[in-house]
Design a protein around this motif. Structure first.
Motif, PDB file in Angstrom:
ATOM      1  N   ASP A 191      68.941  29.875  -8.047  1.00 17.38           N
ATOM      2  CA  ASP A 191      67.796  30.401  -8.792  1.00 17.38           C
ATOM      3  C   ASP A 191      66.500  29.835  -8.218  1.00 17.38           C
ATOM      4  N   LEU A 192      65.488  30.689  -8.124  1.00 17.99           N
ATOM      5  CA  LEU A 192      64.208  30.284  -7.560  1.00 17.99           C
ATOM      6  C   LEU A 192      63.131  30.249  -8.630  1.00 17.99           C
ATOM      7  N   GLU A 193      62.183  29.351  -8.442  1.00 18.48           N
ATOM      8  CA  GLU A 193      61.024  29.306  -9.329  1.00 18.48           C
ATOM      9  C   GLU A 193      60.302  30.649  -9.309  1.00 18.48           C
ATOM     10  N   LEU A 194      60.110  31.196  -8.107  1.00 16.70           N
ATOM     11  CA  LEU A 194      59.560  32.536  -7.915  1.00 16.70           C
ATOM     12  C   LEU A 194      60.406  33.237  -6.867  1.00 16.70           C
ATOM     13  N   ASP A 195      61.000  34.349  -7.217  1.00 15.83           N
ATOM     14  CA  ASP A 195      61.775  35.102  -6.225  1.00 15.83           C
ATOM     15  C   ASP A 195      61.056  36.371  -5.770  1.00 15.83           C
ATOM     16  N   LYS A 196      59.879  36.660  -6.364  1.00  8.98           N
ATOM     17  CA  LYS A 196      59.074  37.799  -5.965  1.00  8.98           C
ATOM     18  C   LYS A 196      57.601  37.431  -6.042  1.00  8.98           C
ATOM     19  N   ILE A 197      56.834  37.892  -5.063  1.00 11.51           N
ATOM     20  CA  ILE A 197      55.383  37.738  -5.114  1.00 11.51           C
ATOM     21  C   ILE A 197      54.746  39.055  -4.693  1.00 11.51           C
ATOM     22  N   ASN A 198      53.550  39.307  -5.180  1.00  8.04           N
ATOM     23  CA  ASN A 198      52.884  40.587  -4.911  1.00  8.04           C
ATOM     24  C   ASN A 198      52.394  40.712  -3.477  1.00  8.04           C
ATOM     25  N   LEU A 242      52.178  38.566   0.425  1.00 13.19           N
ATOM     26  CA  LEU A 242      52.531  37.426   1.269  1.00 13.19           C
ATOM     27  C   LEU A 242      51.442  37.281   2.332  1.00 13.19           C
ATOM     28  N   THR A 243      50.382  36.574   1.979  1.00 12.01           N
ATOM     29  CA  THR A 243      49.241  36.419   2.881  1.00 12.01           C
ATOM     30  C   THR A 243      49.113  34.993   3.409  1.00 12.01           C
ATOM     31  N   LEU A 244      49.536  34.013   2.609  1.00  5.33           N
ATOM     32  CA  LEU A 244      49.494  32.612   3.029  1.00  5.33           C
ATOM     33  C   LEU A 244      50.927  32.121   3.195  1.00  5.33           C
ATOM     34  N   SER A 245      51.128  30.838   3.125  1.00  5.06           N
ATOM     35  CA  SER A 245      52.489  30.310   3.163  1.00  5.06           C
ATOM     36  C   SER A 245      53.140  30.489   1.800  1.00  5.06           C
ATOM     37  N   TRP A 246      54.463  30.552   1.792  1.00  2.00           N
ATOM     38  CA  TRP A 246      55.222  30.684   0.553  1.00  2.00           C
ATOM     39  C   TRP A 246      56.335  29.646   0.596  1.00  2.00           C
ATOM     40  N   THR A 247      56.313  28.743  -0.359  1.00  2.00           N
ATOM     41  CA  THR A 247      57.358  27.740  -0.466  1.00  2.00           C
ATOM     42  C   THR A 247      58.376  28.197  -1.491  1.00  2.00           C
ATOM     43  N   LEU A 248      59.600  28.448  -1.041  1.00  2.00           N
ATOM     44  CA  LEU A 248      60.686  28.824  -1.934  1.00  2.00           C
ATOM     45  C   LEU A 248      61.201  27.564  -2.618  1.00  2.00           C
ATOM     46  N   VAL A 249      61.229  27.573  -3.924  1.00  2.00           N
ATOM     47  CA  VAL A 249      61.579  26.382  -4.698  1.00  2.00           C
ATOM     48  C   VAL A 249      62.800  26.675  -5.567  1.00  2.00           C
ATOM     49  N   HIS A 250      63.851  25.925  -5.331  1.00  2.00           N
ATOM     50  CA  HIS A 250      65.038  25.985  -6.202  1.00  2.00           C
ATOM     51  C   HIS A 250      65.116  24.694  -6.991  1.00  2.00           C
ATOM     52  N   PRO A 251      64.750  24.710  -8.278  1.00  2.00           N
ATOM     53  CA  PRO A 251      64.856  23.495  -9.093  1.00  2.00           C
ATOM     54  C   PRO A 251      66.314  23.070  -9.242  1.00  2.00           C
ATOM     55  N   ILE A 252      66.592  21.816  -8.933  1.00  2.00           N
ATOM     56  CA  ILE A 252      67.965  21.311  -9.022  1.00  2.00           C
ATOM     57  C   ILE A 252      68.187  20.809 -10.444  1.00  2.00           C
ATOM     58  N   THR A 253      68.547  21.735 -11.301  1.00  2.00           N
ATOM     59  CA  THR A 253      68.809  21.432 -12.705  1.00  2.00           C
ATOM     60  C   THR A 253      70.307  21.234 -12.922  1.00  2.00           C
ATOM     61  N   GLU A 254      70.699  21.098 -14.168  1.00  2.00           N
ATOM     62  CA  GLU A 254      72.109  20.907 -14.491  1.00  2.00           C
ATOM     63  C   GLU A 254      72.943  22.150 -14.211  1.00  2.00           C
ATOM     64  N   ASN A 281      49.882  43.017   6.929  1.00  2.00           N
ATOM     65  CA  ASN A 281      49.698  42.989   5.485  1.00  2.00           C
ATOM     66  C   ASN A 281      51.056  43.169   4.828  1.00  2.00           C
ATOM     67  N   LEU A 282      51.582  42.095   4.252  1.00  2.00           N
ATOM     68  CA  LEU A 282      52.897  42.113   3.646  1.00  2.00           C
ATOM     69  C   LEU A 282      52.752  42.055   2.130  1.00  2.00           C
ATOM     70  N   THR A 283      53.405  42.981   1.453  1.00  2.00           N
ATOM     71  CA  THR A 283      53.330  43.034  -0.005  1.00  2.00           C
ATOM     72  C   THR A 283      54.732  43.111  -0.595  1.00  2.00           C
ATOM     73  N   ASP A 284      54.820  42.869  -1.902  1.00  2.00           N
ATOM     74  CA  ASP A 284      56.089  42.987  -2.639  1.00  2.00           C
ATOM     75  C   ASP A 284      57.211  42.227  -1.940  1.00  2.00           C
ATOM     76  N   ALA A 285      56.971  40.956  -1.682  1.00  2.00           N
ATOM     77  CA  ALA A 285      57.967  40.125  -1.008  1.00  2.00           C
ATOM     78  C   ALA A 285      59.013  39.629  -2.001  1.00  2.00           C
ATOM     79  N   GLU A 286      60.276  39.679  -1.584  1.00  2.00           N
ATOM     80  CA  GLU A 286      61.385  39.208  -2.403  1.00  2.00           C
ATOM     81  C   GLU A 286      62.209  38.201  -1.599  1.00  2.00           C
TER      82      GLU A 286
END
Length: 319
Positions: A219-226, A228-240, A191-196
């Motif tokens: 920068d990540l779309e989400l850098d913290k989640i309450n 971690l029970t399923l998969s987590w896709t780290l997303v870095h939007p490639i902006t300007e 049971n994993l919680t408070d993932a960063e």
């Protein structure tokens, strides 16, 4: 694209990455896929450079058991030789008429019984020298089993982040632009919680005629989640504002760069914070892809199934 003036000017580099900025002094990748720093330490005695406790705790289970078994066999062989040199006449219970191999076998098993403090009593020492050696062996046996027990406990109680990362990072469509994506998932009954999460990219660039390593925080779309029970896709939007802005497929194939991923989370079972990291070289980035879903509902719509074997599954897309 390898020159400094071709990297996005809006992206700000930083110096506190913990890795060297001089490319001529740094070889290979910064972090290996298993999360360990790609550094070999020299210039000091081998025994001073090695922490035997950390080595025994972190080595694979089969190698750990093999070392214990080898030590047990060798230490008993050594003491058996000592008893044999002293003379089997000082070991009561061994038949003098037996062959030399049988006598040595009896001596070896007496050593094993003494080392483990079992003491069946079939063979016993007589005389000062044989008794002294057996007493010393019993002491070494007690200390050895105490150390082995501590190592076993350390291996079982060591907090470990049971998380797996996808083999590749991908550049995928994201809203009206593209994004760097990396997928991870817990793979044991924890049971994993408070993932960063934190992602850093290191790029070798030419500055004032010299090659240097530049590090940028992504920068990540989400850098913290309450949780971690399923998969987590780290997303870095490639902006300007991203250092990867306007990078093409050819850039990822030719530029010397590495993406460093750091994950920290709280494990309820260990009641402790666990951490894990990995890295992706630009050669391990797939340009124009998207991850396939890796969880679904069961047939009765009563439970979510996490397909761990789909962690690395992606399909090609056009950007």
């Amino acid at each position: 694209m390898a020159l400094l003036n071709q990297i996005n000017k809006k992206a700000k580099s930083y110096l506190n990455s913990g890795f060297g900025v001089n490319t001529y002094s740094y070889g290979g990748r910064f972090v290996n896929k298993n999360g360990k720093a790609n550094v070999e330490k020299q210039g000091m005695n081998f025994l001073h450079r090695i922490s035997w406790y950390h080595t025994m705790i972190e080595m694979p289970a089969w190698k750990f058991m093999l070392i214990l078994l080898s030590f047990y066999i060798c230490i008993n062989f050594l003491f058996a030789c000592l008893y044999f040199v002293i003379g089997i006449e000082y070991l009561n219970g061994i038949d003098p008429s037996d062959s030399e191999w049988v006598k040595f076998g009896e001596t070896y098993f007496f050593s094993a019984q003494t080392f483990t403090t079992v003491g069946y009593g079939h063979v016993s020492p007589s005389g000062f020298l044989a008794s002294t050696v057996s007493a010393l062996e019993a002491l070494i046996g007690l200390l050895s089993f105490a150390i082995a027990t501590g190592l076993f406990f350390g291996r079982f109680s060591k907090p470990i982040a049971f998380i797996k990362f996808s083999h590749n990072a991908i550049i995928a469509p994201y809203k009206d632009t593209t994004a760097l994506m990396i997928r991870l998932t817990p793979f044991k009954n924890t049971n994993l919680t408070d993932a960063e999460a934190k992602i850093t990219v290191g790029i070798s660039v030419e500055e004032d005629g010299k090659m240097s390593n530049k590090f940028y925080s992504l920068d990540l779309e989400l850098d913290k989640i309450n949780a971690l029970t399923l998969s987590w896709t780290l997303v870095h939007p490639i902006t300007e504002d991203s250092p990867l802005y306007q990078f093409t497929k050819e850039d990822f194939e030719t530029i010397n760069g590495e993406i460093l991923v750091f994950i920290k989370t709280f494990d309820d079972m260990f009641s402790n914070t666990v951490a894990i990291r990995t890295s992706y070289t630009f050669a391990e980035v797939v340009y124009g892809a998207k991850f396939q879903p890796m969880y679904s509902r069961n047939n009765t719509n009563t439970k979510t199934i996490l397909h761990l074997d789909k962690l690395n599954h992606f399909e090609s897309v056009s950007l």
